[in-house]
Design a protein around this motif. Structure first.
Motif, short mmCIF file in Angstrom:
data_model
loop_
_atom_site.label_atom_id
_atom_site.label_comp_id
_atom_site.label_asym_id
_atom_site.label_seq_id
_atom_site.Cartn_x
_atom_site.Cartn_y
_atom_site.Cartn_z
N LEU A 67 21.75 -2.74 15.74
CA LEU A 67 20.56 -3.87 15.55
C LEU A 67 20.61 -4.48 16.99
O LEU A 67 19.58 -5.57 17.09
N ASP A 68 21.49 -4.52 17.78
CA ASP A 68 21.69 -4.78 19.24
C ASP A 68 20.92 -3.84 20.23
O ASP A 68 21.23 -2.83 20.17
N ARG A 69 19.78 -4.37 20.92
CA ARG A 69 18.65 -3.70 21.53
C ARG A 69 19.59 -2.95 22.43
O ARG A 69 19.38 -1.60 22.70
N ASP A 70 20.52 -3.58 23.38
CA ASP A 70 21.34 -2.78 24.53
C ASP A 70 22.24 -1.90 23.99
O ASP A 70 22.32 -0.79 24.43
N GLN A 71 22.86 -2.15 22.73
CA GLN A 71 23.82 -1.39 22.25
C GLN A 71 23.17 -0.02 21.68
O GLN A 71 23.72 1.02 21.79
N CYS A 72 22.30 -0.22 21.07
CA CYS A 72 21.37 0.74 20.47
C CYS A 72 20.89 1.78 21.55
O CYS A 72 21.15 3.10 21.37
N ALA A 73 20.55 1.18 22.59
CA ALA A 73 19.73 2.11 23.72
C ALA A 73 21.02 2.88 24.55
O ALA A 73 20.84 3.98 25.21
N SER A 74 22.36 2.36 24.15
CA SER A 74 23.40 3.22 24.99
C SER A 74 23.87 4.37 24.13
O SER A 74 24.78 4.91 24.80
N LEU A 75 23.50 4.72 23.06
CA LEU A 75 23.97 5.68 22.08
C LEU A 75 24.27 7.08 23.01
O LEU A 75 25.19 7.30 23.04
N LEU A 76 23.39 7.55 23.39
CA LEU A 76 23.37 8.81 23.88
C LEU A 76 24.48 8.76 25.07
O LEU A 76 25.36 9.67 25.32
N THR A 77 24.08 7.97 26.00
CA THR A 77 25.18 7.47 27.30
C THR A 77 26.48 7.60 26.90
O THR A 77 27.39 8.43 27.44
N GLN A 78 26.96 6.98 25.85
CA GLN A 78 28.25 6.65 25.21
C GLN A 78 28.77 7.99 24.61
O GLN A 78 29.88 8.67 24.86
N VAL A 79 27.76 8.65 23.96
CA VAL A 79 28.26 10.23 23.38
C VAL A 79 28.60 11.03 24.36
O VAL A 79 29.34 11.82 24.28
#
Length: 246
Positions: A67-79
């Motif tokens: 639900l945090d915009r920036d954390q949500c957007a980082s999903l693929l990068t972090q995976v």
């Protein structure tokens, strides 16, 4: 030695949201046992560490508040930073709001619709370019029986699942030409923490008559969907307890 038939997902990398408990944990567990390396995504670090410890070295924790915009957007990068690729994405994280609409908290409605609809769409949008570039991938979304039946005691929740069911079916039509499969699984009531918000009388009645599913039963169907020949897509599975009466 374990055979490929016993570990049909060997060599694949999966990511599951809402993976510290319930259907998400059951799905991650089933994928690990099928041979995949699985990134378990959840905002609850303590529960996530416990889940990964239970599953062993094939399970990798990733703490994200979707639900945090920036954390949500980082999903693929972090995976990708953790595992270098992504073959399977299970968008499972969700919230529940039940009861009469007139009694609902508007903030709870916003939060649920954001997680159940917006986050799922953004997560799928995030992983699609990687899968399209590779020419292969599976996306599964946890929907609900409520997506197929106007459940009178959960108008807000049911509406979120009707929306996401349409999303799954339309996105599938856009991406199958790239070798991607998109499907949803729509279980009836499952024994998870989400049932805590059910009306007490309805929950007691369901338990008494055996009309609830186990999360592991849902996970078994997820594995079935993932292990079909690539020329076959299981677009939507509706599963319910035999004793569940609509």
């Amino acid at each position: 030695m374990t055979s490929q038939s016993q570990q049909p997902l060997q060599g694949q990398v999966a990511a599951v949201t809402g993976a510290a408990s319930g259907i998400g944990f059951a799905s991650a567990s089933a994928m690990v046992h099928a041979g995949a390396r699985v990134v378990l995504i959840d905002r609850d670090r303590t529960a996530l560490d416990k889940a990964c410890a239970t599953l062993g070295s094939q399970a990798v924790p990733l703490v994200l508040d979707l639900l945090d915009r920036d954390q949500c957007a980082s999903l693929l990068t972090q995976v990708l930073a953790l595992e270098g690729r992504l073959d399977v994405f299970h968008a499972n994280a969700g919230l529940y709001v039940g009861g009469d609409l007139v009694d609902s908290d508007p903030d709870a409605i916003d939060r649920m619709l954001n997680l159940n609809i917006n986050v799922v769409m953004k997560n799928v949008h995030n992983v699609l370019p990687h899968m399209i570039a590779r020419g292969s991938g599976d996306i599964i979304v946890t929907s609900s029986l409520a997506a197929h039946f106007p459940t009178p005691w959960e108008p807000v929740y049911a509406s979120s699942k009707w929306a996401i069911d349409c999303f799954v079916q339309t996105v599938r039509r856009q991406v199958f030409k790239h070798g991607l499969r998109v499907g949803s699984i729509s279980p009836g009531p499952v024994i998870t923490s989400l049932l805590a918000d059910w009306p007490a009388d309805k929950l007691a009645e369901a338990k008494a008559r055996g009309s609830l599913l186990e999360a592991s039963e849902v996970a078994d169907v997820v594995i079935f969907m993932l292990t079909r020949p690539r020329g076959m897509t299981i677009r939507d599975v509706v599963m319910m307890p035999t004793q569940f009466d609509l």
